[in-house]
Design a protein around this motif. Structure first.
Motif, short mmCIF file in Angstrom:
data_model
loop_
_atom_site.label_atom_id
_atom_site.label_comp_id
_atom_site.label_asym_id
_atom_site.label_seq_id
_atom_site.Cartn_x
_atom_site.Cartn_y
_atom_site.Cartn_z
N LEU A 36 154.31 -19.08 30.35
CA LEU A 36 153.49 -19.19 31.54
C LEU A 36 154.33 -19.62 32.74
CD1 LEU A 36 150.65 -19.11 32.81
CD2 LEU A 36 150.39 -21.49 32.10
N ILE A 40 154.85 -17.40 36.22
CA ILE A 40 154.52 -17.96 37.53
C ILE A 40 155.76 -18.02 38.41
CG2 ILE A 40 153.78 -20.07 38.72
CD1 ILE A 40 151.78 -20.45 36.40
N LEU A 110 148.64 -14.43 31.83
CA LEU A 110 148.35 -15.18 33.05
C LEU A 110 146.87 -15.08 33.40
CD1 LEU A 110 149.33 -16.81 35.50
CD2 LEU A 110 149.80 -14.63 36.63
N GLN A 111 146.29 -13.89 33.24
CA GLN A 111 144.87 -13.70 33.52
C GLN A 111 144.03 -14.55 32.58
OE1 GLN A 111 143.46 -9.69 32.95
NE2 GLN A 111 141.64 -10.06 34.16
N ASP A 112 144.39 -14.62 31.31
CA ASP A 112 143.65 -15.45 30.35
C ASP A 112 143.73 -16.91 30.75
OD1 ASP A 112 143.07 -13.18 28.90
OD2 ASP A 112 144.61 -13.55 27.38
N TRP A 113 144.91 -17.36 31.16
CA TRP A 113 145.08 -18.75 31.55
C TRP A 113 144.25 -19.07 32.79
CZ3 TRP A 113 147.24 -21.37 35.76
CH2 TRP A 113 147.41 -22.74 35.57
N LEU A 114 144.28 -18.18 33.78
CA LEU A 114 143.50 -18.40 35.00
C LEU A 114 142.00 -18.30 34.73
CD1 LEU A 114 145.61 -16.42 37.61
CD2 LEU A 114 145.24 -18.88 37.54
N GLY A 115 141.61 -17.46 33.78
CA GLY A 115 140.20 -17.26 33.47
C GLY A 115 139.49 -18.52 33.02
N GLN A 116 140.22 -19.47 32.44
CA GLN A 116 139.59 -20.70 31.98
C GLN A 116 139.04 -21.52 33.14
OE1 GLN A 116 142.43 -23.25 30.01
NE2 GLN A 116 144.00 -22.73 31.49
N PHE A 117 139.53 -21.28 34.36
CA PHE A 117 139.06 -22.02 35.52
C PHE A 117 137.93 -21.30 36.25
CE2 PHE A 117 143.58 -22.99 34.97
CZ PHE A 117 143.47 -24.35 34.69
N HIS A 118 137.58 -20.13 35.80
CA HIS A 118 136.58 -19.30 36.47
C HIS A 118 135.23 -20.00 36.62
CE1 HIS A 118 134.71 -15.67 37.94
NE2 HIS A 118 133.78 -15.78 37.01
N TRP A 121 135.05 -22.00 39.81
CA TRP A 121 135.31 -21.39 41.10
C TRP A 121 134.05 -21.23 41.92
CZ3 TRP A 121 139.05 -17.09 39.09
CH2 TRP A 121 140.28 -17.67 38.79
#
Length: 144
Positions: A36, A40, A110-118, A121
């Protein structure tokens, strides 16, 4: 929870809790922490982000990318090396020509990692309204 002893210069060590494994697993959903970090880091540069965008549309040679970004070939090779190390692109060499293609697995991680914060938002307006409601409920001068 276990504790680790840390020496602080005092005579007695200070106990420090170890992070729960599920918490550290949550931080790196879909990717290992170093993978990750690599993705980034690679995407932190505007030239490399543009390269990823272009390669998402079609494979290109390194010289084509260098012309598009108005970079020298040595500079472009350095950017390509960073993208390869992060797993975002793959290279195929035919004769003297190096063709690059996007490897979407790095972006999926990266999308999976960011998706946990969805879930946090929401819409910008809703977030602003929630914050205003919070401020109204606590009142001025009230500790938050």
């Amino acid at each position: 929870m276990d504790a680790v002893e840390i020496t602080t210069g005092c005579r007695r060590p200070v106990p420090r809790p170890i992070l729960d494994q599920t918490f550290t697993d949550w931080l790196t959903i879909g990717m290992h922490q170093s993978e990750l970090d690599g993705v980034i880091f690679a995407l932190a540069n505007s030239h490399r982000r543009e390269m990823v965008r272009v390669l998402g549309l079609q494979p290109c040679t390194i010289s084509q990318l260098a012309k598009m970004r108005d970079l020298s070939l040595p500079a472009m090779h350095k950017h390509v090396a960073v993208l390869e190390q992060s797993g975002l692109v793959s290279r195929r060499k035919v004769g003297r020509t190096n063709t690059l293609t996007l490897d979407a697995s790095g972006l999926r991680g990266l999308q999976d990692w960011l998706g946990q914060f969805h879930t946090w938002w929401g819409a910008d307006g809703a977030s602003l309204e929630n914050y205003q409601l919070h401020l109204d409920s606590t009142g001025p001068g009230t500790p938050q």
